[in-house]
Design a protein around this motif. Structure first.
Motif, PDB file in Angstrom:
ATOM      1  N   ARG A 160       1.462  20.198  -2.188  1.00 19.92           N
ATOM      2  CA  ARG A 160       0.489  21.080  -2.826  1.00 19.92           C
ATOM      3  C   ARG A 160      -0.668  21.054  -2.127  1.00 19.92           C
ATOM      4  N   LYS A 161      -1.052  20.253  -1.264  1.00 14.69           N
ATOM      5  CA  LYS A 161      -2.434  20.008  -0.640  1.00 14.69           C
ATOM      6  C   LYS A 161      -2.236  20.135   0.817  1.00 14.69           C
ATOM      7  N   ALA A 162      -1.577  20.601   1.169  1.00 15.55           N
ATOM      8  CA  ALA A 162      -1.039  20.793   2.884  1.00 15.55           C
ATOM      9  C   ALA A 162      -2.239  21.227   3.623  1.00 15.55           C
ATOM     10  N   HIS A 163      -3.080  22.204   2.968  1.00 14.81           N
ATOM     11  CA  HIS A 163      -4.061  22.750   3.569  1.00 14.81           C
ATOM     12  C   HIS A 163      -5.197  21.705   3.796  1.00 14.81           C
ATOM     13  N   LYS A 164      -5.097  20.757   3.054  1.00 15.21           N
ATOM     14  CA  LYS A 164      -6.475  19.574   3.214  1.00 15.21           C
ATOM     15  C   LYS A 164      -6.005  18.833   4.221  1.00 15.21           C
ATOM     16  N   ILE A 165      -4.838  18.813   4.566  1.00 11.59           N
ATOM     17  CA  ILE A 165      -4.620  17.543   5.706  1.00 11.59           C
ATOM     18  C   ILE A 165      -4.758  18.076   6.998  1.00 11.59           C
ATOM     19  N   GLY A 166      -5.156  19.358   7.302  1.00 14.16           N
ATOM     20  CA  GLY A 166      -5.786  19.683   8.338  1.00 14.16           C
ATOM     21  C   GLY A 166      -7.276  19.401   8.983  1.00 14.16           C
ATOM     22  N   GLN A 167      -7.873  18.643   7.491  1.00 15.38           N
ATOM     23  CA  GLN A 167      -9.175  18.173   7.812  1.00 15.38           C
ATOM     24  C   GLN A 167      -9.099  16.708   8.464  1.00 15.38           C
ATOM     25  N   TYR A 168      -8.664  16.628   9.520  1.00 18.08           N
ATOM     26  CA  TYR A 168      -8.312  15.398  10.183  1.00 18.08           C
ATOM     27  C   TYR A 168      -8.938  15.318  11.640  1.00 18.08           C
ATOM     28  N   ASN A 169      -9.379  13.891  12.115  1.00 14.56           N
ATOM     29  CA  ASN A 169      -9.529  13.791  13.417  1.00 14.56           C
ATOM     30  C   ASN A 169      -8.877  12.192  13.907  1.00 14.56           C
ATOM     31  N   HIS A 170      -9.232  11.909  14.905  1.00 17.90           N
ATOM     32  CA  HIS A 170      -8.496  10.783  15.338  1.00 17.90           C
ATOM     33  C   HIS A 170      -8.881   9.414  14.643  1.00 17.90           C
ATOM     34  N   ASP A 171      -9.985   9.321  13.948  1.00 15.60           N
ATOM     35  CA  ASP A 171     -10.199   8.237  13.315  1.00 15.60           C
ATOM     36  C   ASP A 171     -10.062   8.302  11.691  1.00 15.60           C
ATOM     37  N   GLY A 172      -9.099   9.277  11.232  1.00 11.19           N
ATOM     38  CA  GLY A 172      -8.740   9.331   9.849  1.00 11.19           C
ATOM     39  C   GLY A 172      -9.121  10.552   9.258  1.00 11.19           C
ATOM     40  N   MET A 374      -0.568   9.447   4.405  1.00 11.45           N
ATOM     41  CA  MET A 374      -0.740   8.197   3.481  1.00 11.45           C
ATOM     42  C   MET A 374      -2.295   8.103   3.178  1.00 11.45           C
ATOM     43  N   GLU A 375      -3.075   8.450   3.975  1.00  9.53           N
ATOM     44  CA  GLU A 375      -4.248   8.349   3.732  1.00  9.53           C
ATOM     45  C   GLU A 375      -4.892   9.463   2.657  1.00  9.53           C
ATOM     46  N   HIS A 376      -4.269  10.612   2.959  1.00 12.34           N
ATOM     47  CA  HIS A 376      -4.568  11.769   1.961  1.00 12.34           C
ATOM     48  C   HIS A 376      -3.852  11.594   0.789  1.00 12.34           C
ATOM     49  N   VAL A 377      -2.854  10.884   0.505  1.00 12.84           N
ATOM     50  CA  VAL A 377      -2.259  10.425  -0.801  1.00 12.84           C
ATOM     51  C   VAL A 377      -3.170   9.444  -1.725  1.00 12.84           C
ATOM     52  N   LEU A 378      -3.821   8.322  -0.657  1.00 15.33           N
ATOM     53  CA  LEU A 378      -4.794   7.479  -1.402  1.00 15.33           C
ATOM     54  C   LEU A 378      -5.883   8.164  -1.708  1.00 15.33           C
ATOM     55  N   GLY A 379      -6.404   9.148  -0.986  1.00 14.72           N
ATOM     56  CA  GLY A 379      -7.592   9.985  -1.418  1.00 14.72           C
ATOM     57  C   GLY A 379      -7.452  10.743  -2.734  1.00 14.72           C
ATOM     58  N   GLU A 380      -6.151  11.178  -2.987  1.00 13.99           N
ATOM     59  CA  GLU A 380      -5.692  11.786  -4.111  1.00 13.99           C
ATOM     60  C   GLU A 380      -5.881  10.694  -5.361  1.00 13.99           C
ATOM     61  N   MET A 381      -5.249   9.660  -5.188  1.00 15.98           N
ATOM     62  CA  MET A 381      -5.178   8.739  -6.085  1.00 15.98           C
ATOM     63  C   MET A 381      -6.504   8.161  -6.467  1.00 15.98           C
ATOM     64  N   ILE A 382      -7.344   8.006  -5.746  1.00 20.86           N
ATOM     65  CA  ILE A 382      -8.759   7.828  -6.144  1.00 20.86           C
ATOM     66  C   ILE A 382      -9.317   9.022  -6.790  1.00 20.86           C
TER      67      ILE A 382
END
Length: 494
Positions: A160-172, A374-382
């Protein structure tokens, strides 16, 4: 040049018909290995495909595929009407037929051909046992985690949130850092933004990065008189001098910290203030303020490790030192999702923005890829409140386990040990009233299927103590573990 037929291919090409690796790739890899190790010198002519297929008892098409693979990887060259040759310049060199039975290609070297540095400091202190019952130093019970639910969330969020995964750089993940900064603000009183966060894999990785940046050989670091062994190993590897200050029921002795500062230059003070490791005591609010004043006065860094801040039962936890730090003297590290399944946990560092830039350089070297999904999943859980709901449920269970474990200790070991019921955490600190050889006790318990690692044992001329974790144990496991421990103590004392 010796005839290709003289080379004992059967002695160094061994085919496993049950392997998941295809037969042609098994042959290809072993031929390449033979070339690399000098069994097939440069310029050697390989047998024809029909001949080699007979020698190895495989279909000719398999050998054709093998030669195509060697050709594609650049190990051989083929000439019409001449044959297939190992690529190289030694065209006139005779083949030395070696004893292939004694030098089997599957035998990997047991030692290096070069020297290298070794470290006794970093020797692994952790032990492994097949015992049915195990005490540890206080870890959550993975059996309580709803792995199926997390897996569904993981799959759903990724779709569902694949478009947000692009908001990424090398530190998370920027999305995760934004949500985590808000979570820490609300739960721990840390007025931070995502620019004050560095996401790591673990507490140990966080401390390693901090040590690499802030500590130099010859610096002095103060720790509790009993402290976390893994952190001490990281500090010692850096080449620092470690000083210890005593711990009492209110945490680290601030007067002793001051006395040390008056005698020498201190670079850092390492603390586990919420539940001191290993004794589980909480650093009092008054001492927290005193330490902040000392840090400002003497210019030392406070490295605050809140490894189990989420686990509190009887009252609200005292806010971190970092929440009251106005001079930028505190580096705050912790873990997030510790009560979740192991793959859903992460570490973090909170610090002023200027040092964050330097920390990102180190993270970019040792963990550039991270785990964005995994970081994105944790962000959604918060964001969806799932973390808070799960933590509330798990705290109820862990409180019940703490109370029952303390009851069993009192019921079975009261004449041997003293302990204080901790306000939080997943372990009990027990001090022995009588001298007992803890290593001998541990070895005897193993014979009855109870494993007590040596990292839980604290024994010197002044102290005999154990740190016993209860978080990973069910009621029945607690009962059996305490029963074995009690039985073996009585046996030793007799």
């Amino acid at each position: 040049m010796n005839s290709p037929a003289e080379i004992p291919y059967q002695s160094f090409i061994i085919i496993d018909r049950f392997s998941q690796v295809s037969v042609y790739m098994q042959i290809s890899n072993q031929l390449i290995n033979a070339i690399q190790r000098g069994f097939l010198p440069f310029g050697t002519k390989l047998p024809g495909t029909r001949t080699l297929s007979i020698i190895l008892n495989v279909h000719r098409n398999t050998i054709v595929a093998v030669y195509d693979e060697l050709l594609a990887q650049g190990w051989v060259e083929s000439f019409p009407n001449k044959g297939t040759f190992i690529i190289g310049k030694d065209q006139n060199r005779d083949l030395e037929v070696k004893n292939f039975q004694k030098t089997h290609l599957e035998n990997y070297p047991k030692t290096t051909g070069f020297s290298f540095k070794t470290s006794n400091i970093l020797d692994n202190p952790f032990e492994h046992s097949e015992c049915e019952y195990i005490f540890n130093d206080g870890i959550p019970d993975v059996r309580l985690t709803q792995v199926d639910q997390y897996s569904r969330n993981y799959s759903s969020i990724v779709k569902r949130k694949a478009h947000k995964i692009g908001q990424y750089n090398h530190d998370g993940s920027e999305f995760f850092k934004q949500n985590l900064s808000q979570y820490l603000n609300l739960s721990r009183g840390l007025p931070i933004s995502k620019n004050n966060l560095l996401i790591t894999r673990s507490t140990e990785m966080s401390i390693y990065i901090v040590s690499e940046i802030l500590l130099s050989e010859g610096d002095t670091v103060i720790v509790g008189e009993l402290s976390y062994f893994s952190v001490n190993m990281i500090f010692q590897r850096t080449g620092v001098k470690i000083c210890s200050a005593p711990i009492d029921e209110d945490g680290i002795n601030v007067d002793e910290v001051r006395r040390i500062c008056e005698k020498q230059k201190i670079r850092m003070l390492y603390l586990t203030p919420h539940h001191h490791y290993p004794t589980t005591v909480t650093l009092s609010a008054a001492r927290r303020l005193e330490l902040l004043n000392l840090a400002n006065e003497y210019g030392f860094i406070i490295l605050e490790d809140d490894y189990d801040y989420d686990f509190h039962y009887d009252k609200s936890p005292i806010l971190p030192l970092a929440s009251a730090d106005t001079k930028g003297m505190v580096i705050y590290i912790g873990s997030f999702g510790k009560s979740l399944a192991p793959g859903f946990r992460t570490g973090f560092i909170v610090a002023p923005e200027n040092i964050m830039a330097e920390m990102r350089k180190y993270l970019g070297i040792i963990d550039r890829q991270g785990d964005i999904l995994m970081e994105h999943v944790l962000g959604e859980m918060i964001a969806e409140g799932e973390i808070s709901r799960y933590l509330k449920k798990s705290l109820k269970i862990y409180k019940e386990r703490r109370d029952y474990f303390c009851f069993l200790l009192k019921e079975n070991l009261d004449e041997y040990i003293d302990f204080i019921v901790p306000s939080g955490g997943l372990a009990i600190w027990t001090e022995w009233k009588i001298p007992v050889n803890l290593m001998k006790l541990s070895k005897q318990c193993v014979q009855d299927n109870l494993f007590i690692p040596k990292t839980l044992l604290y024994q010197n001329r002044k102290l005999t103590a154990m740190r016993l974790g209860f978080g990973n144990l069910s009621g029945n496991e607690m009962e059996r573990g305490i029963e074995i421990l009690s039985s073996n103590i009585k046996t030793i004392l007799k």
